[in-house]
Structure formats: C-alpha cells, structure tokens
Design a protein around this motif. Sequence first.
Motif, mmCIF file in Angstrom:
data_model
loop_
_atom_site.group_PDB
_atom_site.id
_atom_site.type_symbol
_atom_site.label_atom_id
_atom_site.label_comp_id
_atom_site.label_asym_id
_atom_site.label_seq_id
_atom_site.Cartn_x
_atom_site.Cartn_y
_atom_site.Cartn_z
ATOM 1 N N GLN A 98 0.434 -1.357 0.101
ATOM 2 C CA GLN A 98 0.004 0.070 0.163
ATOM 3 C C GLN A 98 0.920 1.010 0.137
ATOM 4 N N LEU A 99 2.122 1.035 -0.168
ATOM 5 C CA LEU A 99 3.013 2.724 -0.484
ATOM 6 C C LEU A 99 2.958 3.088 -2.249
ATOM 7 N N PRO A 100 3.005 3.419 -2.619
ATOM 8 C CA PRO A 100 3.101 3.614 -3.948
ATOM 9 C C PRO A 100 4.262 4.752 -4.213
ATOM 10 N N TYR A 101 4.896 4.510 -5.261
ATOM 11 C CA TYR A 101 6.623 5.003 -5.350
ATOM 12 C C TYR A 101 6.128 5.746 -7.285
ATOM 13 N N THR A 102 7.193 6.702 -7.056
ATOM 14 C CA THR A 102 7.165 7.133 -8.162
ATOM 15 C C THR A 102 7.895 6.232 -9.271
ATOM 16 N N TYR A 103 7.427 6.305 -10.733
ATOM 17 C CA TYR A 103 7.965 5.411 -12.032
ATOM 18 C C TYR A 103 9.978 5.536 -11.938
ATOM 19 N N ASN A 120 -3.896 17.754 -9.172
ATOM 20 C CA ASN A 120 -5.083 18.116 -7.848
ATOM 21 C C ASN A 120 -4.844 17.705 -6.699
ATOM 22 N N LEU A 121 -5.445 18.580 -5.859
ATOM 23 C CA LEU A 121 -5.475 18.342 -4.658
ATOM 24 C C LEU A 121 -5.135 16.444 -4.482
ATOM 25 N N GLY A 122 -6.190 15.901 -5.303
ATOM 26 C CA GLY A 122 -6.851 14.582 -4.465
ATOM 27 C C GLY A 122 -5.858 13.773 -5.218
ATOM 28 N N GLU A 123 -5.404 14.221 -6.023
ATOM 29 C CA GLU A 123 -3.825 13.188 -7.289
ATOM 30 C C GLU A 123 -2.362 12.985 -6.286
ATOM 31 N N VAL A 124 -2.606 14.391 -5.160
ATOM 32 C CA VAL A 124 -0.958 13.871 -4.935
ATOM 33 C C VAL A 124 -1.927 13.689 -4.111
ATOM 34 N N LEU A 125 -2.639 13.486 -2.916
ATOM 35 C CA LEU A 125 -3.049 13.207 -1.333
ATOM 36 C C LEU A 125 -3.426 11.328 -1.977
ATOM 37 N N ARG A 126 -3.327 10.893 -3.297
ATOM 38 C CA ARG A 126 -3.496 10.033 -3.934
ATOM 39 C C ARG A 126 -1.735 9.051 -3.957
ATOM 40 N N GLY A 127 -0.651 9.516 -4.092
ATOM 41 C CA GLY A 127 0.762 9.266 -4.529
ATOM 42 C C GLY A 127 0.270 9.848 -5.763
ATOM 43 N N ASP A 128 -0.708 10.371 -6.517
ATOM 44 C CA ASP A 128 -0.275 9.869 -8.061
ATOM 45 C C ASP A 128 0.877 11.077 -8.208
ATOM 46 N N ARG A 129 2.329 10.304 -9.047
ATOM 47 C CA ARG A 129 3.441 11.354 -9.662
ATOM 48 C C ARG A 129 3.226 10.784 -11.036
ATOM 49 N N ILE A 130 2.648 11.922 -12.236
ATOM 50 C CA ILE A 130 2.062 11.479 -13.824
ATOM 51 C C ILE A 130 3.384 12.831 -14.196
ATOM 52 N N GLN A 479 9.263 5.438 4.583
ATOM 53 C CA GLN A 479 9.311 4.756 4.137
ATOM 54 C C GLN A 479 9.693 5.111 2.568
ATOM 55 N N LYS A 480 9.822 6.187 1.915
ATOM 56 C CA LYS A 480 10.049 7.368 0.826
ATOM 57 C C LYS A 480 9.074 6.770 -0.274
ATOM 58 N N SER A 481 8.275 6.621 0.214
ATOM 59 C CA SER A 481 7.399 7.131 -1.053
ATOM 60 C C SER A 481 6.793 8.035 -1.427
ATOM 61 N N SER A 482 5.910 7.729 -2.354
ATOM 62 C CA SER A 482 5.384 8.839 -3.099
ATOM 63 C C SER A 482 4.052 9.206 -2.575
ATOM 64 N N GLY A 483 3.247 8.080 -2.219
ATOM 65 C CA GLY A 483 2.052 8.470 -1.108
ATOM 66 C C GLY A 483 2.243 9.706 0.229
ATOM 67 N N ALA A 484 3.451 10.151 0.634
ATOM 68 C CA ALA A 484 3.996 11.358 1.221
ATOM 69 C C ALA A 484 3.263 12.405 0.864
ATOM 70 N N VAL A 485 2.559 13.365 1.613
ATOM 71 C CA VAL A 485 1.984 14.303 1.516
ATOM 72 C C VAL A 485 2.833 15.162 1.314
ATOM 73 N N PRO A 486 3.404 16.417 0.787
ATOM 74 C CA PRO A 486 4.810 16.430 0.187
ATOM 75 C C PRO A 486 4.408 18.454 1.206
ATOM 76 N N PHE A 487 5.364 19.354 1.207
ATOM 77 C CA PHE A 487 4.779 20.453 2.209
ATOM 78 C C PHE A 487 4.166 21.477 1.865
ATOM 79 N N GLY A 488 4.203 21.459 0.676
ATOM 80 C CA GLY A 488 3.114 22.068 -0.109
ATOM 81 C C GLY A 488 1.743 21.779 -0.253
ATOM 82 N N THR A 489 1.798 20.714 -0.051
ATOM 83 C CA THR A 489 -0.144 20.412 -0.273
ATOM 84 C C THR A 489 -0.481 20.609 1.569
ATOM 85 N N MET A 490 0.938 20.020 2.409
ATOM 86 C CA MET A 490 0.463 20.044 3.956
ATOM 87 C C MET A 490 -0.205 21.770 4.551
#
Length: 683
Positions: A98-103, A120-130, A479-490
């Motif tokens: 359940q830990l997403p990572y960037t490609y 968008n905000l929802g994508e960042v919270l889901r861990g999407d990194r396109i 865990q260095k996962s992309s699912g972590a919410v970055p500071f800007g989103t916080m």
Amino acid sequence: MNLITTPEPRSLDLFDSASSSSYLLSHSSASASASVAAAPPAMESRPPPPPLISELLVLLLLVPGGHCFYLPGVAPQDFEKGDPLMVKVNKLTSIKTQLPYTYYSLPYCRPDSIVDSAENLGEVLRGDRIENSPFVFKMREPQMCNIVCKITLDGKMTKAFKEKIDDEYRVNMILDNLPLVVPIQRLDQQAPPLYQLGYHAGVKGQYTGMKDGKYFMHNHLTFTVKYHKDEQTDSARIVGFEVKPFSVKHEYEGEWSDKKTRLTSCDPHAKRTVTSSNNPQEVEEKQEIIFTYDVEFQESDVKWASRWDTYLLMSDDQIHWFSIVNSLMIVLFLSGMVAMIMLRTLYRDISRYNELETQEEAQEETGWKLVHGDVFRPPIHSDLLCVYAGTGVQCFGMIVVMMMFAVLGFLSPSNRGSLMTAMLFLWVFMGLFAGYASARLYKMFKGTEWRKIAVRTAFLFPGSVATLFFILNALIWGQKSSGAVPFGTMFALAFLWFGISVPLVFVGSYVGFKKRVIEDPVKTNKIPRQIPEQAWYMNPIFSILIGGILPFGAVFIELFFILSSIWLHQFYYIFGFLFIVFIILVVTCAEITVVLCYFQLCSEDYLWWWRSYLTSGSSALYLFLYATFYFFTKLEITKPVSGILYFGYMFIASYAFFVLTGTIGFYACFWFTRLIYSSVKID
C-alpha cells in the motif's frame, strides 16, 4: 527450452476478489458509464433540440477555449495519422505494501528531461506522480522492437528491482487520460476479457526442472492502442490502451550503438517479434538489460463517449441488487416497528392521556409520559454533544452533495483525484452548517459562550483526524514513498482548514446563536426524577451495541466493494447503488434509534440524549471490526508499516462513520421526542 512458471490470475467473486494476483476493475452496468458525453461526436445525427436547450448549448459553445461541452470527464482529442502520442508514467503500486513509489524510483529508462504533470489536490493525496516517459508513439503507425535504452545492473539497482518484484509492484502508465491495462482472457473464450490495472514490474519463478527461485524483469512491452475513426474525416480518437509484458534476454550483433543497434532476439527487418518469455531476462548484478517495446494500432467500434465502459463494466451487479434488497428488508422491518409505535401505541397513549386518565391508569399502559418533566433536561457534557452533532451535520452535508455530483457523473474516474478533492472542499464549506447546528443546540441547553462552542466545533474532530494523519504521513515519509504528502500540499490543507473552514464555523455559530432559542414542548422539573431499576435488556451498553447492528447490516455488502476499491486499487464507480444504500442507511439509523428511544422512555429512563447518538453511532464499531476481518482474510499485507497505515486510515473512516450515523440517530430521536411530548396535554 527455458520456461518461467508463474501463478495464473484468479477471477473476481464476492468473497475472493481481494486476491493479490489481480487488480480487477469493477463497475456497475453501462448505465453508470464514466464518460457519457453531453454532446455526441460530430459524425452522429440527431433531431434538433428544443429552443431552450438550443440557447443553453449556444451559451456553452461561447465559453472561451471550449469546442464542446462534455459531461463528465475531459473533452475528446482528435489525432491525425502520424500525430505524436505522449505516453505518461504514473506511480508504482502494490496491494501488498500500500506504499506507492514514483516510476523513476526504479532505474528505468529516462527521457532527456523529466517533466511533472500538474496534479490536483486529490491526486497528490492519492500518491499519483504523473511524469513524461521515453515512450513516443505516432498515431496509427505501428512500431516493432523499438529500443528505449540499455542499463547494466549494479548491486543497488538489483536490490531495488528484486524488492519491487517481491512486493508485486505494478507499473502504471497513461495515454490520452486512459490508464494502461493488461487484458486477461476468461475461461469462457466467448466472454470479454478481464482487465488488470498496470503490469507487473517482473515475476518470481524458476526454470523448468530447477528448484531455485529467480527474479525476472519485464523489459519488453507490446502496446495496443485502440482507436475509433471518424467516418467523415481521417482523424481518430483513442478508446483503449493495453499492454502485454514479456521478459526477454535480448542479444545483438556487433558493437552497441544505442537505438541503432540491431537486435537478434527482436528484429523488425526479419519480422522477428517477441511473443513469449521463453528466454527470460534475469535480475542479477552486472546483467545488461535492454528495454524495448512494440506498438500496434487496432480500429475499434467503441466510441469515445463509451471508452471507459470497458474499464468499469462489471458482471456481478446482481450482488449489489442483492445488497439493496437485503437492506430494504431491514428497512421494512424497522418501518413496521415505527408504524406500530406511531399509529397504534402512541395514538392510543396520547388519546388516553388527553382524556385525563388518572396517573395510575396511565402508568399501567406505558411510562413515557411520566418522565415529561425530565425528558428535556440537558445531558451531562452537553457542550461535547453539541460539537459532535454539528460535526455530524457537516459530514452529512458533505456526503449528500458529493453523492449528487457523483451520480450525475461529475466525479468520473477519468478525472483522477476529483472525488477526494471534492470531499475536501465540500467538508471545508460545510463548516458553515456545522457551526450553525452546534450553536443552535448549545443555546437550547442554556449556553451563553458561543465562541467557545465554535472553537471546539472547528478543531475537535478535524484536529484529531489531522494529528493521526500527520503521524501516518510521517511513517510514509520514512519509507520514501510518493504517497507522503509534500510540504506544499500540507500548507494548502492547513489553509483550507484555518483560512476557510474555521471562519465559516464561526460565521455559522454566530448566525445560529442569534436565532430564536428552541423551546421545549414541556417544562422541565427542578428536581430530577429517580430512574427505576431497568431490565437487563435495557442496559445502556447492551441496547447501544444492539442498535448498531442493523445500520451496519444494511451497508456491509456494499462496504466490501468500497474496501476493495481502496485497498486493491480497483475503480469504484457504482454511485447509483451507493446512493440508494446511503438513503437506506439514513432511514435505518433513524428508525432503530426511534424504536429503542421509545422503549427507553417507556421504561421511565429519560437519559436519551447521548444514548440516541451512541445507538446508531455504534455501527462504526462493527465497521472497524469488519475492516479487521477484511485485513486478515482478503489482504496480503505483511509489512508492519503497511498494517499500521491500514488500521490508521480505517480508524479515521470509522470515526467519521460514527459521527455521521450518530448525528442521524440523534436528530431522529430529537424530532421524535418533541413530536410525542407536544401532542399530549400536560397538567
């Protein structure tokens, strides 16, 4: 000949769709299509619309930058032959961690410069990194054995690939807003194939006749782009994006000269293509790995407006109908109970009370009138009850509006992250109603400091959820996962809370407190009445626990599909079913609370305020217990961090469910008591 043995993917059934070998995309029937267009393609003809509709269409066409208006999703894009198609890569996902990572956290081939797409905000919270990718297609121009790059594995790369293969990570890509899927043929050859979201980074298996397990990487991808061609023009629209991954140990002649190298294992000149993984590419240190891909184009009869139907179509919608029928049976049973109480018992009670029977005669029938002088006595911790009631109104308003948008198709899966973004913004703006509801109750309980109740309403529930969310996010960061919410989103979330939600709660509280106080239908005695000893089945804990069973029973089948969509990375778009189930949940919570509240008052126990909230709210306990059962029976999570994340997020969901259902039960009981006590004559 060397062969790899891998397990066959299993198909979806009600109690086994959680298998880790397949992410099956689920959806209701085509009537809930994710991409039903409001305007058909130009090639289709239809009768002229009425004058009012014509005027609306003209206004929509005048919107700058828009050629057509589509509902839901994005507007279609037409491609001419030879137009470049930009393939984008998304996160790596696994149902085991359940830990997403960037490609690019894996040493895959990279483009000259990596460009992040705006999320968008929802994508960042889901861990999407396109991000962009080195895969470049040209519309309707097939390609064979295109070389992307060659890498030589070192110890760090080898370890990274092996870990991701062990955890069954899948690679996700996007083309024209469509996710990449792997088709899996059913046992019934005539049936349409199942689709898995993304392809495995690799597999773990062994050579035939050997016992030692080996790691093999999928380094050759055969893409299939399906398109629907316009009959009048030469343009086409993309309606499907599929892949078949292979593991191939490529060989080449002479010196390596990047993309000009001629491969012997896959040669477009000799028409030698990759069709199997008989000579697989091992993941070992110092191994040379060559990444290649094919692209083929297939014309399809599927129109752009229906292209998501294939992804979201599900064959087991009968299960959802069974869920609704099951829930309706519960509602009919409770409705019969309420009707019996309201039409027979209460009517008889009120008629006889109004005939001025003696107190002894009335007591023989029922005892609910005897507590009229205490039934509206403010409860203990009344401030806290006001806060939770206001927060529940906020949850209820958010869900109702969100459901309406979802049923209309605005929250389509084609708009990634739209559901979570809508939830956040609706929650923020519903703070106005939270403040209003809590202040109205607070004033009824003779409260005077409305600012204090506004502060507690604005910070109690969101603050506790935010604290737990921050702890879970710190674990994901570790865990260095992309699912972590970055500071800007916080910072953006903090602004939504402190900059919008809190002021709106204060505005609502001010308006609510200025309203005329809610008058009790009967006067409250100065001295509290003694509550007689209660029967065992009227024990508060027992009745509260019993009260939560039926609301949970009305939704637990649909809950299975919701949990599967969240934790098995499946699409959930059956909002029509969900909306019906939500209405059933509201009715069930209200009715079970009214029934138990009536029995409680007949037992001359007037402490109904908190019990009415906890009766229906206890369904959240069963929700959490079911989530625990689901964890141990359907998921294959083994890492402690992933387990903590699961139970942390399910606790937040259960807490919100408690607030929602508790508030529904409380206001139903509040209405019920005011109704019956305002209908009798009190001496």
